[in-house]
Design an enzyme around this catalytic site. Sequence first.
Site, mmCIF file in Angstrom:
data_model
loop_
_atom_site.group_PDB
_atom_site.id
_atom_site.type_symbol
_atom_site.label_atom_id
_atom_site.label_comp_id
_atom_site.label_asym_id
_atom_site.label_seq_id
_atom_site.Cartn_x
_atom_site.Cartn_y
_atom_site.Cartn_z
ATOM 1 N N SER A 1 0.857 -1.179 0.000
ATOM 2 C CA SER A 1 0.000 0.000 0.000
ATOM 3 C C SER A 1 0.895 1.231 0.000
ATOM 4 C CB SER A 1 -0.874 0.006 1.266
ATOM 5 O OG SER A 1 -1.513 1.248 1.433
ATOM 6 N N TYR B 1 -1.954 -0.277 10.864
ATOM 7 C CA TYR B 1 -2.030 -0.848 9.511
ATOM 8 C C TYR B 1 -0.825 -0.421 8.678
ATOM 9 C CZ TYR B 1 -3.576 -1.390 4.667
ATOM 10 O OH TYR B 1 -3.642 -1.701 3.322
#
Length: 245
Positions: free
Chosen positions: A140, A154
């Site tokens: 990501s 995260y």
Amino acid sequence: MASTLAERRVLVTGGSSGIGASVADAVVKAGGRVALLARRTDRLAELTSRLAPNATAVTCDITDEAAVRDAADVAVEWLGGLDALVNSAGLFTAGRVADLDPAAWRSMFEVNVLGLLNVTRACIPHLGDRPGASVVNISSLSGRRVPRPTSGVYAATKFAVHALSEGLRQELSPNGIRVTTVAPGMVDTDIAAEWPDDPDSTAFRERLRADGLPAEAVADAVVHVLGVGPEVNVVEYAVMSTKQQ
């Protein structure tokens, strides 16, 4: 694109939905065959039925190291070998460190980091010395920056994926195995579907729908990475929606 991945045999984790399911679709459309690892048997059955006869599924919890080894062996036997691994399984629970249940911290690290390691380790022996053999890790853009305070844990898992990918690239390149990090921005998936129905969660889901990339765009990036010549290693492929700020 129909013949880009002709005869390529690809194992995809997290293949029951989102990016993983889109990768499976794209690989088959590009001429390859896929084996899908995920926990949701019903969703796997639906997808493999649609992609038959070029797909199979093995239900597996990637946080279970022994189960992963067995599942990888079953998948590779069905494929008749292995040319590429796409680590797409991921988990995201938003929350500030002071507020988030520590069980959510552990779950994210177990799936996003340890699960990736389990599957990669199980697949390395099957990838050895195959021309163009590849490991693609879906990370990501949060693996390069922390976008908001509720994404810190995260993001930490995705920073870890970036670091592991670079270490694996150095480790595996002498064997001709390429390692790529695909780092998308916001992607319109159901990753937040099980979050509580509070204003923050609702706003995030609405932003995903409005500004997120379609999962198919990330899958196209994966197909591109897998389709380049075996002498080329795309080290990192970062992509985001033109709508995302």
